[in-house]
Design a protein around this motif. Structure first.
Motif, mmCIF file in Angstrom:
data_model
loop_
_atom_site.group_PDB
_atom_site.id
_atom_site.type_symbol
_atom_site.label_atom_id
_atom_site.label_comp_id
_atom_site.label_asym_id
_atom_site.label_seq_id
_atom_site.Cartn_x
_atom_site.Cartn_y
_atom_site.Cartn_z
ATOM 1 N N ILE A 48 0.837 -1.205 0.000
ATOM 2 C CA ILE A 48 0.000 0.000 0.000
ATOM 3 C C ILE A 48 0.870 1.252 0.000
ATOM 4 C CG2 ILE A 48 -1.731 1.296 1.289
ATOM 5 C CD1 ILE A 48 -2.839 -1.340 2.309
ATOM 6 N N LEU A 49 1.972 1.221 0.753
ATOM 7 C CA LEU A 49 2.897 2.352 0.732
ATOM 8 C C LEU A 49 3.430 2.593 -0.679
ATOM 9 C CD1 LEU A 49 4.917 1.684 4.002
ATOM 10 C CD2 LEU A 49 3.465 3.652 3.575
ATOM 11 N N SER A 50 3.776 1.498 -1.369
ATOM 12 C CA SER A 50 4.290 1.623 -2.732
ATOM 13 C C SER A 50 3.220 2.173 -3.672
ATOM 14 C CB SER A 50 4.794 0.264 -3.219
ATOM 15 O OG SER A 50 5.351 0.365 -4.501
ATOM 16 N N LEU A 51 1.970 1.714 -3.502
ATOM 17 C CA LEU A 51 0.877 2.213 -4.334
ATOM 18 C C LEU A 51 0.672 3.717 -4.126
ATOM 19 C CD1 LEU A 51 -1.534 1.873 -6.238
ATOM 20 C CD2 LEU A 51 -2.906 1.171 -4.239
ATOM 21 N N GLY A 52 0.752 4.162 -2.877
ATOM 22 C CA GLY A 52 0.593 5.582 -2.603
ATOM 23 C C GLY A 52 1.667 6.418 -3.276
ATOM 24 N N LYS A 53 2.892 5.914 -3.241
ATOM 25 C CA LYS A 53 3.984 6.657 -3.868
ATOM 26 C C LYS A 53 3.804 6.731 -5.388
ATOM 27 C CE LYS A 53 7.553 5.633 -0.426
ATOM 28 N NZ LYS A 53 8.839 4.942 -0.159
ATOM 29 N N GLN A 54 3.403 5.590 -5.994
ATOM 30 C CA GLN A 54 3.308 5.537 -7.451
ATOM 31 C C GLN A 54 2.087 6.284 -7.988
ATOM 32 O OE1 GLN A 54 3.885 1.571 -9.138
ATOM 33 N NE2 GLN A 54 5.151 0.985 -7.362
ATOM 34 N N SER A 55 0.999 6.296 -7.216
ATOM 35 C CA SER A 55 -0.234 6.919 -7.697
ATOM 36 C C SER A 55 -0.355 8.379 -7.288
ATOM 37 C CB SER A 55 -1.446 6.144 -7.178
ATOM 38 O OG SER A 55 -1.546 6.271 -5.760
ATOM 39 N N GLY A 56 0.383 8.768 -6.242
ATOM 40 C CA GLY A 56 0.245 10.116 -5.718
ATOM 41 C C GLY A 56 -1.014 10.307 -4.909
ATOM 42 N N GLU A 57 -1.629 9.214 -4.425
ATOM 43 C CA GLU A 57 -2.877 9.294 -3.675
ATOM 44 C C GLU A 57 -2.606 9.089 -2.190
ATOM 45 O OE1 GLU A 57 -5.772 10.519 -2.982
ATOM 46 O OE2 GLU A 57 -6.541 9.795 -4.902
ATOM 47 N N ASN A 58 -3.488 9.673 -1.375
ATOM 48 C CA ASN A 58 -3.420 9.552 0.072
ATOM 49 C C ASN A 58 -4.211 8.315 0.500
ATOM 50 O OD1 ASN A 58 -3.044 10.202 2.788
ATOM 51 N ND2 ASN A 58 -4.986 11.311 2.836
ATOM 52 N N ILE A 59 -3.535 7.341 1.141
ATOM 53 C CA ILE A 59 -4.178 6.082 1.527
ATOM 54 C C ILE A 59 -3.915 5.848 3.008
ATOM 55 C CG2 ILE A 59 -4.421 3.621 1.038
ATOM 56 C CD1 ILE A 59 -2.966 4.159 -1.626
ATOM 57 N N ALA A 60 -4.973 5.732 3.793
ATOM 58 C CA ALA A 60 -4.843 5.438 5.223
ATOM 59 C C ALA A 60 -5.196 3.989 5.461
ATOM 60 C CB ALA A 60 -5.762 6.346 6.039
ATOM 61 N N PHE A 61 -4.428 3.313 6.344
ATOM 62 C CA PHE A 61 -4.703 1.899 6.600
ATOM 63 C C PHE A 61 -4.191 1.513 7.987
ATOM 64 C CE2 PHE A 61 -0.537 2.163 4.723
ATOM 65 C CZ PHE A 61 0.232 1.225 5.399
ATOM 66 N N PRO A 62 -4.742 0.446 8.589
ATOM 67 C CA PRO A 62 -4.286 -0.023 9.905
ATOM 68 C C PRO A 62 -2.993 -0.818 9.759
ATOM 69 C CG PRO A 62 -6.098 -1.390 9.149
ATOM 70 C CD PRO A 62 -5.907 -0.327 8.101
ATOM 71 N N SER A 63 -1.869 -0.243 10.140
ATOM 72 C CA SER A 63 -0.577 -0.878 9.876
ATOM 73 C C SER A 63 -0.380 -2.164 10.663
ATOM 74 C CB SER A 63 0.555 0.094 10.194
ATOM 75 O OG SER A 63 0.578 0.388 11.570
ATOM 76 N N ASP A 64 -0.903 -2.250 11.916
ATOM 77 C CA ASP A 64 -0.696 -3.465 12.705
ATOM 78 C C ASP A 64 -1.338 -4.667 12.048
ATOM 79 O OD1 ASP A 64 -3.238 -2.487 13.172
ATOM 80 O OD2 ASP A 64 -3.303 -3.191 15.247
#
Length: 794
Positions: A48-64
């Protein structure tokens, strides 16, 4: 788990706590409805971190939660919504569009469960100990008495190795994990049936490793990794933090953190192969129950058996680990039950060297010099429970209790090398042993403020009891062999008669108090503490069962700690500490004129300073240290025995961890250690290099996610260990050695089942080398070893 706080928080702390609340986000501007996405198969949080970087979109998610799940490779022209759906398929998670971007949420009975509003509370241990970038180590971990601390707030040198590293490197035992640490060297190689370590130049026995913060619960000989979530390493003496280690280890501390059920049900099966023909099946099953999933159960079981790469050697392992936890409102409970039976043939023991004999080259590691009939058979069952109760938002009481029963039998040979040409002798010995332990701790932890000064006090009371019994018999005559041409000796007829008598009792009791003072929003943290440690031990006559009066020991000692952390900026941390280590004091032997004199616990002293820098996804630690450890000597002019001998180890360590660039991870470092015998018997060896202390140790492990085939990762590792002296006179030594490992893993999804195939070759060039000179004995490194495994999550 840390207590909550109502302290006034600055803007910087609020940002830190937002990350601790496990809502990670990536903020860039959206330039198009779709984007060219190229994400390798990896853990879901990293995907998900990689997707955010590549798309330029803000993505929130539960990391644990996301860090425990796997995501498939996604490559092509997709919208963020489409790419997220592919990544989340089969995970029980879904995505929602929000005004700020996207939010990943749990899906429950066709409804979605919205992420809770972020609250500024210092409570989330899982976030403090979350995986660092790359997943091989954790962000922080338990620092004994001081509780869980972030890497940058820890005033010591520490590393926490994760279950991801354990799985990806196909680690079978604790030694297979700690081979990654530049400050540590194994005394025994893979497949030896036991673990023992050298940390900062001092021996640490496997039975001094803690299990979830308790001594005496982990397996005594070799620890299977099936039920372990973290391996936490603290370098240097640590009596204040953890109390005296039962075996007297002072070079560092190891804590095994057990696995717990995540919020996603888990059904994982791993089949593995280690040459020559060792096969294993490992099942890992977890689930949570209740309306709010308060109750978690995780079960790990393994069955392994087969020949090892050494001639005549084989091993069998049966183990099960059950972990249960309950997360209530204001209280938390957890418990563990572990069973392990390990039977190892022809792989245990050190090669001792007669005085004055020069050490020749290492033998062919495949041509085992231990007879095929020698064996170690260890059987252990243990249980532990831990509870935490929140008295208020800022105060918590906690307690833990554990017990273990260990039975051991062996038929073994301890060889003595008689010549440089490899002549050696032994007297085979049959033994039986039992060890029973009971370990506990209770304490209270809190937070309060006096003006601008914040306090984090903790009070702890610990107790440890061990009863052991020992029975042995050996042949009257020596058997002879040769290191380079070892015949399989005839099996001796040695028997043991009667039950195993009680031989010793040990009681360790302590009370500790510490406080961490902080100002300027924790930019300056000072820890002061003291522990009062009592050691009581008795030896018993095996024939009568009576206590041997002159071998009774009852002494106590105070050990302090002073530790400082200064964080001028968020990414940089300076630290320094003075801390002591303890081991049971000696009793003067029979030869000196003060024979039988009981000495108080021996105090090892460490001074250490260092800095840590966190680049965001890559972190480094640089430290310098000095450890002084006393030893017993007899003055030849007076004949009086005293504990006035001294060994001093000074060193510099450089440690690295994380992603140096995207898709490339590094783990390792350099340890330079000068071990010096400062004061010796009759001053004969003053100034000599301390035995088993290499001057250089270097590790570098690298992982590369290949772009040509998403899901494929290439791994490599190099180990270097400098030469080591065997004796205090520095007349016997072994050469330096290098080892190279190579491997790969491929993660993919077939149907709805994530699968990972792993393969590695250890000691790629099949080098023969002396692994260690610890405890005045030699051990041989393992030959080239191939490891293969396949893991599927059903």
């Amino acid at each position: 788990m840390t207590a909550r706080t109502n302290f006034q928080l600055s803007r910087r702390t609020k940002l830190k706590q937002l990350s601790i609340a496990a809502l990670l986000s990536i903020s860039l501007h959206v330039h198009a409805a779709t984007a060219n996405i190229d994400i390798a198969a990896q853990s879901l949080d990293q995907a998900i971190l990689s997707l955010g970087k590549q798309s330029g979109e803000n993505i929130a998610f539960p990391s644990d939660l996301a860090s425990t799940l796997k995501a498939p490779a996604v490559k092509g022209n997709y919208s963020v919504q489409q790419a997220l759906e592919l990544l989340l398929k089969g995970t029980g998670l879904t995505t929602q569009k929000t005004p700020a971007g996207y939010s990943v949420v749990k899906q429950v009975e066709n409804k979605t469960e919205t992420l809770p509003e972020v609250q500024i509370k210092d409570k989330a241990i899982k976030d403090i100990t979350a995986e660092y970038a790359g997943g091989q180590v954790a962000r922080g971990g338990k620092v004994g008495l001081l509780g869980n601390k972030d890497l940058m707030d820890t005033p010591f040198s520490a590393t926490q190795y994760t279950s991801k590293l354990i799985e990806d490197q196909q680690a079978q035992n604790l030694g297979d994990v700690l081979v990654n640490d530049p400050s540590i060297r194994n005394t025994y190689s893979r497949g030896s049936g036991r673990d023992e370590f050298n940390i900062r130049g001092f021996t640490l026995f496997n039975y001094d490793a803690m299990f979830n913060g308790l001594y005496g619960i982990s397996p005594r000989d070799s620890s299977s990794m099936i039920g372990i979530e973290r391996v936490e390493v603290l370098r240097g003496p640590n009596a204040l933090l953890n109390g005296i280690a039962p075996g007297g280890s002072v070079g560092g501390a190891i804590n095994l953190v057990p696995k717990r059920a995540g919020y996603q049900p888990l059904k994982r099966m791993t089949l593995s192969y280690i040459d020559d023909s060792q096969l294993a099946a490992h099942a890992d099953v977890a689930r949570r129950f209740g309306a709010d999933q308060q109750l978690g159960v995780r079960v790990n079981a393994i069955k392994s058996s087969g020949d090892t790469p050494m001639d005549g050697s084989k091993e069998r392992l049966d183990a099960i680990a059950i972990g249960v936890d309950f997360q209530g409102e204001g209280f938390r409970l957890e418990g563990d039950l572990n069973y392990q039976n390990r039977l190892t043939y022809a792989r245990s023991g050190l090669l001792f060297v007669a005085p004055g004999v020069q050490i020749g080259s290492a033998p062919d590691a495949r041509k085992n010099y231990f007879p095929s009939w020698t064996y170690w058979d260890s059987n252990q069952i243990s249980g532990a429970a831990r509870a935490e109760f929140d008295l208020t938002q800022n105060w918590m009481v906690y307690g833990a209790l554990g017990s273990s029963e260990y039975d051991f039998s062996s038929l073994q040979t301890s060889w003595q090398l008689l010549s440089q040409q490899g002549d050696m002798r032994t007297r085979p010995t049959r033994t039986k042993q039992y060890v029973k332990t009971l370990s506990g701790e209770v304490g209270v932890r809190g937070k309060f403020a006096t003006g601008a000064l914040n306090h984090e006090p903790v009070l702890s009371v610990t107790s440890y009891f061990m009863e052991s019994g020992f029975l042995s018999n050996r042949t009257g005559a020596f058997s002879f062999s040769n290191l380079y041409a070892s015949p399989d000796l005839a099996k001796p007829g040695i028997s043991l008669v009667g039950n195993v008598p009680k031989s010793a009792e040990t009681r360790l009791r302590s009370i500790a108090l510490a406080d961490t003072f902080s100002i300027l929003d924790k930019q300056v943290q000072l820890t002061l503490g003291v522990r009062h440690q009592e050691v009581i031990s008795n030896n018993f006559d095996s024939a009568s069962g009576n206590r041997v009066v002159e071998e009774h020991y009852d002494e106590s000692k105070l050990t302090p700690v002073v530790a400082l952390v200064i964080r001028p900026i968020e990414q940089l941390s300076f630290y320094a500490n003075y801390i002591e280590g303890l081991n049971q004091g000696q009793i003067a032997p029979n030869d000196p004129i003060n024979r039988g004199k009981v000495f108080p616990p021996e105090v090892s002293k460490q001074k250490e300073a260092g800095l840590k820098y966190d680049f965001g996804r890559f972190a480094t630690t640089i430290s310098v240290f000095e450890i002084e450890r006393p030893s017993g000597i007899t003055d030849p002019s007076t004949g009086i025995f005293s504990v006035n001998g001294k060994q001093r180890n000074r060193g510099i360590e450089f440690l690295t961890q994380g992603e140096v660039v995207e898709h490339v991870r590094l783990l390792g470092g350099l340890a330079l250690t000068d071990g010096e015998l400062v004061k010796t018997e009759g001053n004969t060896n003053n100034g000599n290099t301390a035995p088993a202390v290499p001057k250089q140790q270097f590790n570098l492990a690298a992982e590369w996610d290949t772009p040509m085939l998403p899901g494929l990762t290439i791994t490599a590792r190099m180990l270097h260990t400098g030469e080591q002296y065997l004796d205090a006179g520095n007349t016997q030594k072994i050469s330096s050695w290098n080892r190279y490992d190579l491997g790969a893993r491929y993660a993919f999804i077939t149907g709805k089942v994530p699968v990972t195939v792993r393969g590695s070759i250890e000691n790629l060039f099949d080098k023969n080398y002396w692994l260690s000179a610890a405890r005045e004995g030699l051990s041989v490194g393992a030959p080239r070893t191939v490891l293969l495994s396949v893991t599927a999550d059903f």
